[in-house]
Design a protein around this motif. Structure first.
Motif, PDB file in Angstrom:
ATOM      1  N   LEU A  64     -64.862  16.241   7.145  1.00 48.89           N
ATOM      2  CA  LEU A  64     -64.718  15.569   8.425  1.00 48.89           C
ATOM      3  C   LEU A  64     -63.799  14.377   8.219  1.00 48.89           C
ATOM      4  CD1 LEU A  64     -68.466  15.542   9.551  1.00 48.89           C
ATOM      5  CD2 LEU A  64     -66.729  17.311   9.939  1.00 48.89           C
ATOM      6  N   MET A  65     -62.841  14.201   9.111  1.00 50.01           N
ATOM      7  CA  MET A  65     -61.870  13.120   8.997  1.00 50.01           C
ATOM      8  C   MET A  65     -61.855  12.294  10.263  1.00 50.01           C
ATOM      9  SD  MET A  65     -58.778  15.362   7.373  1.00 50.01           S
ATOM     10  CE  MET A  65     -59.428  17.036   7.491  1.00 50.01           C
ATOM     11  N   ASN A  66     -61.903  10.983  10.111  1.00 49.71           N
ATOM     12  CA  ASN A  66     -61.734  10.058  11.224  1.00 49.71           C
ATOM     13  C   ASN A  66     -60.541   9.178  10.873  1.00 49.71           C
ATOM     14  OD1 ASN A  66     -62.150   8.673  13.612  1.00 49.71           O
ATOM     15  ND2 ASN A  66     -63.542   7.217  12.661  1.00 49.71           N
ATOM     16  N   LEU A  67     -59.492   9.283  11.653  1.00 49.50           N
ATOM     17  CA  LEU A  67     -58.246   8.593  11.361  1.00 49.50           C
ATOM     18  C   LEU A  67     -58.004   7.508  12.400  1.00 49.50           C
ATOM     19  CD1 LEU A  67     -56.123  11.780  10.576  1.00 49.50           C
ATOM     20  CD2 LEU A  67     -57.616  10.479   9.034  1.00 49.50           C
ATOM     21  N   ASP A  68     -58.248   6.261  12.008  1.00 48.18           N
ATOM     22  CA  ASP A  68     -57.995   5.107  12.871  1.00 48.18           C
ATOM     23  C   ASP A  68     -56.551   4.682  12.660  1.00 48.18           C
ATOM     24  OD1 ASP A  68     -60.595   4.539  14.081  1.00 48.18           O
ATOM     25  OD2 ASP A  68     -61.233   4.166  12.018  1.00 48.18           O
ATOM     26  N   ILE A  69     -55.735   4.822  13.709  1.00 52.58           N
ATOM     27  CA  ILE A  69     -54.309   4.523  13.593  1.00 52.58           C
ATOM     28  C   ILE A  69     -53.873   3.636  14.754  1.00 52.58           C
ATOM     29  CG2 ILE A  69     -53.854   6.690  12.376  1.00 52.58           C
ATOM     30  CD1 ILE A  69     -52.621   7.745  15.024  1.00 52.58           C
ATOM     31  N   ARG A  70     -52.693   3.020  14.592  1.00 54.59           N
ATOM     32  CA  ARG A  70     -52.113   2.258  15.701  1.00 54.59           C
ATOM     33  C   ARG A  70     -51.554   3.213  16.743  1.00 54.59           C
ATOM     34  NH1 ARG A  70     -47.855  -1.517  13.186  1.00 54.59           N
ATOM     35  NH2 ARG A  70     -47.904   0.045  11.564  1.00 54.59           N
ATOM     36  N   GLU A  71     -51.685   2.833  17.991  1.00 58.15           N
ATOM     37  CA  GLU A  71     -51.149   3.662  19.061  1.00 58.15           C
ATOM     38  C   GLU A  71     -49.627   3.684  19.003  1.00 58.15           C
ATOM     39  OE1 GLU A  71     -52.954   1.859  22.470  1.00 58.15           O
ATOM     40  OE2 GLU A  71     -51.682   0.097  22.374  1.00 58.15           O
ATOM     41  N   GLY A  72     -49.054   4.737  19.565  1.00 59.84           N
ATOM     42  CA  GLY A  72     -47.594   4.822  19.637  1.00 59.84           C
ATOM     43  C   GLY A  72     -47.019   6.107  19.072  1.00 59.84           C
ATOM     44  N   ARG A  73     -47.812   6.856  18.323  1.00 56.97           N
ATOM     45  CA  ARG A  73     -47.303   8.114  17.767  1.00 56.97           C
ATOM     46  C   ARG A  73     -47.491   9.241  18.779  1.00 56.97           C
ATOM     47  NH1 ARG A  73     -48.906   4.497  13.848  1.00 56.97           N
ATOM     48  NH2 ARG A  73     -47.495   4.549  12.081  1.00 56.97           N
ATOM     49  N   THR A  74     -46.562  10.175  18.778  1.00 60.49           N
ATOM     50  CA  THR A  74     -46.636  11.310  19.694  1.00 60.49           C
ATOM     51  C   THR A  74     -47.711  12.296  19.241  1.00 60.49           C
ATOM     52  OG1 THR A  74     -45.035  12.624  18.453  1.00 60.49           O
ATOM     53  CG2 THR A  74     -44.146  11.143  20.160  1.00 60.49           C
TER      54      THR A  74
END
Length: 130
Positions: A64-74
């Protein structure tokens, strides 16, 4: 500062973990067009029956993966990253991609803090710590 969290229901060697983290960090940097110094990675190992996905057997290996990233990627970039991470999981941990599940959570740059500063909004080709 992405926080890339991985949970697996098996134990792996430190050498395997070291290679895995290197591949994940490099893949994220390349696909998401950013530096590497701000990438946080967590790998949690659980017992066999501590993680499940409805489509898997109880004895299957799971990730299981939870990827917290900055918004802005397509969505295309996020999908490319998801498929790459699934491949890295398969190669390093032997977990079938059908038994992997990814959730992306997007945040404003200002939600990510290091001692030096908080991060700005993502821009292509950036070095967020510069």
């Amino acid at each position: 500062m992405p926080h890339l969290q991985f949970e697996i229901n098996k134990k792996v060697s430190n050498d395997t973990k070291e290679e895995f983290v290197k591949e994940i960090r490099n893949a994220f940097s390349q696909i998401m067009d950013t530096g590497t110094d701000h990438i946080a990675i967590s790998l949690r190992e659980y017992d066999k029956y501590s993680l499940t996905i409805g489509r898997a057997l109880p004895t299957d290996d799971i990730c299981l993966m939870n990827l917290d990233i900055r918004e802005g990627r397509t969505i295309e970039k996020r999908r490319e990253l998801a498929l790459k991470f699934m491949d890295v999981i398969k190669e390093n941990f032997g977990i079938n991609p059908k038994n992997q599940y990814i959730t992306f959570t997007e945040h404003k740059g200002e939600d990510f803090h290091l001692v030096e500063k908080y991060l700005a909004t993502w821009t292509s080709g950036e070095d967020p710590l510069a």
